[in-house]
Design an enzyme around this catalytic site. Structure first.
Site, PDB file in Angstrom:
ATOM      1  N   SER A 128      -3.047  -0.463  14.690  1.00  0.00           N
ATOM      2  CA  SER A 128      -3.632   0.834  15.016  1.00  0.00           C
ATOM      3  C   SER A 128      -4.045   0.802  16.472  1.00  0.00           C
ATOM      4  O   SER A 128      -4.100  -0.260  17.103  1.00  0.00           O
ATOM      5  CB  SER A 128      -4.842   1.154  14.119  1.00  0.00           C
ATOM      6  OG  SER A 128      -6.020   0.607  14.657  1.00  0.00           O
ATOM      7  N   ASP A 135      -2.826  -7.183  -5.884  1.00  0.00           N
ATOM      8  CA  ASP A 135      -3.836  -7.357  -4.844  1.00  0.00           C
ATOM      9  C   ASP A 135      -3.189  -8.210  -3.760  1.00  0.00           C
ATOM     10  O   ASP A 135      -2.895  -9.388  -3.974  1.00  0.00           O
ATOM     11  CB  ASP A 135      -5.066  -8.053  -5.428  1.00  0.00           C
ATOM     12  CG  ASP A 135      -6.164  -8.290  -4.404  1.00  0.00           C
ATOM     13  OD1 ASP A 135      -5.910  -8.122  -3.189  1.00  0.00           O
ATOM     14  OD2 ASP A 135      -7.275  -8.684  -4.808  1.00  0.00           O
ATOM     15  N   GLY A 175       0.813  -1.212   0.000  1.00  0.00           N
ATOM     16  CA  GLY A 175       0.000   0.000   0.000  1.00  0.00           C
ATOM     17  C   GLY A 175       0.842   1.255   0.000  1.00  0.00           C
ATOM     18  O   GLY A 175       0.469   2.266   0.606  1.00  0.00           O
ATOM     19  N   GLY A 176       1.954   1.234  -0.735  1.00  0.00           N
ATOM     20  CA  GLY A 176       2.926   2.308  -0.659  1.00  0.00           C
ATOM     21  C   GLY A 176       2.701   3.482  -1.583  1.00  0.00           C
ATOM     22  O   GLY A 176       3.591   4.330  -1.708  1.00  0.00           O
ATOM     23  N   GLY A 177       1.544   3.567  -2.229  1.00  0.00           N
ATOM     24  CA  GLY A 177       1.317   4.645  -3.181  1.00  0.00           C
ATOM     25  C   GLY A 177       0.263   5.652  -2.780  1.00  0.00           C
ATOM     26  O   GLY A 177      -0.039   6.577  -3.538  1.00  0.00           O
ATOM     27  N   SER A 178      -0.309   5.502  -1.580  1.00  0.00           N
ATOM     28  CA  SER A 178      -1.332   6.452  -1.139  1.00  0.00           C
ATOM     29  C   SER A 178      -1.338   6.505   0.384  1.00  0.00           C
ATOM     30  O   SER A 178      -0.856   5.595   1.057  1.00  0.00           O
ATOM     31  CB  SER A 178      -2.719   6.046  -1.652  1.00  0.00           C
ATOM     32  OG  SER A 178      -3.101   4.783  -1.133  1.00  0.00           O
ATOM     33  N   ASN A 181       1.845  -2.380   5.502  1.00  0.00           N
ATOM     34  CA  ASN A 181       1.088  -1.158   5.778  1.00  0.00           C
ATOM     35  C   ASN A 181      -0.341  -1.205   5.259  1.00  0.00           C
ATOM     36  O   ASN A 181      -1.248  -0.635   5.878  1.00  0.00           O
ATOM     37  CB  ASN A 181       1.830   0.033   5.154  1.00  0.00           C
ATOM     38  CG  ASN A 181       0.939   1.238   4.946  1.00  0.00           C
ATOM     39  OD1 ASN A 181       0.594   1.954   5.880  1.00  0.00           O
ATOM     40  ND2 ASN A 181       0.538   1.454   3.691  1.00  0.00           N
ATOM     41  N   THR A 204     -10.338  -6.600  15.369  1.00  0.00           N
ATOM     42  CA  THR A 204      -9.846  -7.945  15.657  1.00  0.00           C
ATOM     43  C   THR A 204      -8.552  -8.231  14.912  1.00  0.00           C
ATOM     44  O   THR A 204      -7.597  -8.782  15.475  1.00  0.00           O
ATOM     45  CB  THR A 204     -10.912  -8.989  15.267  1.00  0.00           C
ATOM     46  OG1 THR A 204     -12.113  -8.736  16.006  1.00  0.00           O
ATOM     47  CG2 THR A 204     -10.435 -10.398  15.545  1.00  0.00           C
ATOM     48  N   TYR A 215     -11.980  -5.308  11.637  1.00  0.00           N
ATOM     49  CA  TYR A 215     -10.730  -4.556  11.542  1.00  0.00           C
ATOM     50  C   TYR A 215     -10.026  -4.503  12.891  1.00  0.00           C
ATOM     51  O   TYR A 215      -8.804  -4.700  12.984  1.00  0.00           O
ATOM     52  CB  TYR A 215     -11.036  -3.148  11.031  1.00  0.00           C
ATOM     53  CG  TYR A 215      -9.862  -2.204  11.013  1.00  0.00           C
ATOM     54  CD1 TYR A 215      -8.868  -2.301  10.046  1.00  0.00           C
ATOM     55  CD2 TYR A 215      -9.745  -1.190  11.968  1.00  0.00           C
ATOM     56  CE1 TYR A 215      -7.790  -1.420  10.016  1.00  0.00           C
ATOM     57  CE2 TYR A 215      -8.676  -0.301  11.951  1.00  0.00           C
ATOM     58  CZ  TYR A 215      -7.705  -0.429  10.973  1.00  0.00           C
ATOM     59  OH  TYR A 215      -6.631   0.444  10.964  1.00  0.00           O
TER      60      TYR A 215
END
Length: 255
Positions: free
Chosen positions: A146, A67, A18-21, A94, A161, A159
Site C-alpha cells: 500500500s 487462516d 483474501g479473495g472473498g471480500s 492480497n 512496516t 502495518y
C-alpha cells in the site's frame, strides 16, 4: 467490470489470498471474467460470494477456508488449488489487516500477529508456488502492499512496516527467481473505499482530506485495482519484475 481482455489468462490457475471480500473479491471476479481458474482462501465463510459469482459468470471459484497465518494450512490450500486447477501460474498475496494501533500500546504478541498476516504469510505462499512455477517455465507473483509506507503514515506502524517489507521482499525474490522466468511485482493501492474502510475509518472529514491529496478527484473503489492486477499477471507485463505499481489517484507522484 474490466473490459480489457488478456487472452493468456484464460485457463490460468490463479490463487488469491483474501479473495472473498473487499479488493480480493473484485480480483476473484476479474480473473473469473478473463476465463482464469480461480481458487482463493480466507477465514470467513465466502460461499454466498461464490454463489453470486457463479450466478453472474456461470463459473464458481474454488473457496478454501484457511487462516493464512497457519503456514501448513496455507500451503495445503495451495496444493489443493493446484490439484483442482493445475499448478498455480498466478499468485496474488492480497490478504492483509490494517487495524489501527499506537506504538505505545502494541505488545510483542500484537506485533507478531501483524507481521504474520501482513508479511510472513506472503513469503510462505511464495515458497509453496515457486517450485511448480519453475517446472512450468514461469509464473507471476503479485504482492499487495500500500502507499502507507511511501507516505510514512502514522496510526498503524506495524502495518506500515510490513508493507515496506513487502517491497523489499518483492525486489529480492524478483532477482532470485528471474532466471526461472518467475516475475515478482508489488501493487500498492491508495485508500480504496471497501465496505470495511467505510464502516471503520471513512469519516467525512478524513475522506475530504484524502481526496485533497489526490490528483484525480474521485475516491478509489476495489474495481479500480483490478486492471493493474490483470496487467501484472498477464503477458502484457512479461518483462516487468521487481517493480511497485501504484494505483492511488495520484497521491504519490514522482518526478
Amino acid at each position: 467490470m474490466i473490459d480489457v481482455r488478456h487472452a493468456d489468462l484464460a485457463g490460468r490457475s490463479v490463487f488469491i489470498t483474501g479473495g472473498g471480500s473487499g479488493i480480493g473479491a473484485a480480483l476473484t471476479e476479474a480473473f473469473i471474467s478473463q476465463g482464469s481458474r480461480v481458487a482463493f482462501v480466507q477465514r470467513s465463510d465466502a460461499n454466498a460470494f461464490c454463489d453470486s459469482v457463479e450466478q453472474r459468470h456461470g463459473v464458481r471459484p474454488l473457496f478454501l477456508p484457511c487462516d493464512i497465518t497457519d503456514r501448513s494450512a496455507l500451503q495445503a490450500a495451495i496444493s489443493a488449488a493446484a490439484e483442482a486447477h493445475g499448478p498455480v501460474g498466478v499468485l496474488i498475496n492480497n490478504a492483509a489487516n490494517d487495524q489501527r494501533h499506537r506504538t505505545e500500546e502494541l505488545d510483542e504478541a500484537g506485533w507478531n500477529a501483524s507481521m504474520a498476516v501482513n508479511l510472513t504469510a506472503y513469503f510462505f505462499a511464495i515458497q509453496a508456488v515457486v517450485g511448480p512455477m519453475r517446472a512450468a517455465g514461469g509464473g507471476s507473483i503479485i504482492n499487495f502492499s500500500s502507499i502507507s509506507y511511501i507516505m510514512g503514515n502514522a496510526g498503524y506502524p506495524a502495518y506500515v512496516t510490513a508493507n515496506a517489507g513487502i517491497t523489499g521482499m518483492t525486489r529480492a525474490l524478483a532477482r532470485e527467481f528471474g532466471p526461472d522466468r518467475i516475475r515478482v511485482n508489488a501493487l500498492a493501492p491508495g485508500w480504496v473505499l471497501t465496505e470495511r474502510q467505510r464502516r471503520l475509518w471513512a469519516s467525512p472529514e478524513d475522506l475530504e482530506a484524502h481526496l485533497a491529496k489526490q490528483c484525480l478527484k474521485e475516491h478509489l473503489s476495489q474495481e479500480d485495482i483490478c486492471g493493474g492486477a490483470l496487467f501484472l499477471a498477464s503477458n502484457a507485463s512479461r518483462m516487468m519484475t521487481g517493480q511497485v505499481l501504484v494505483i492511488d489517484g495520484g497521491v504519490v507522484v514522482t518526478g
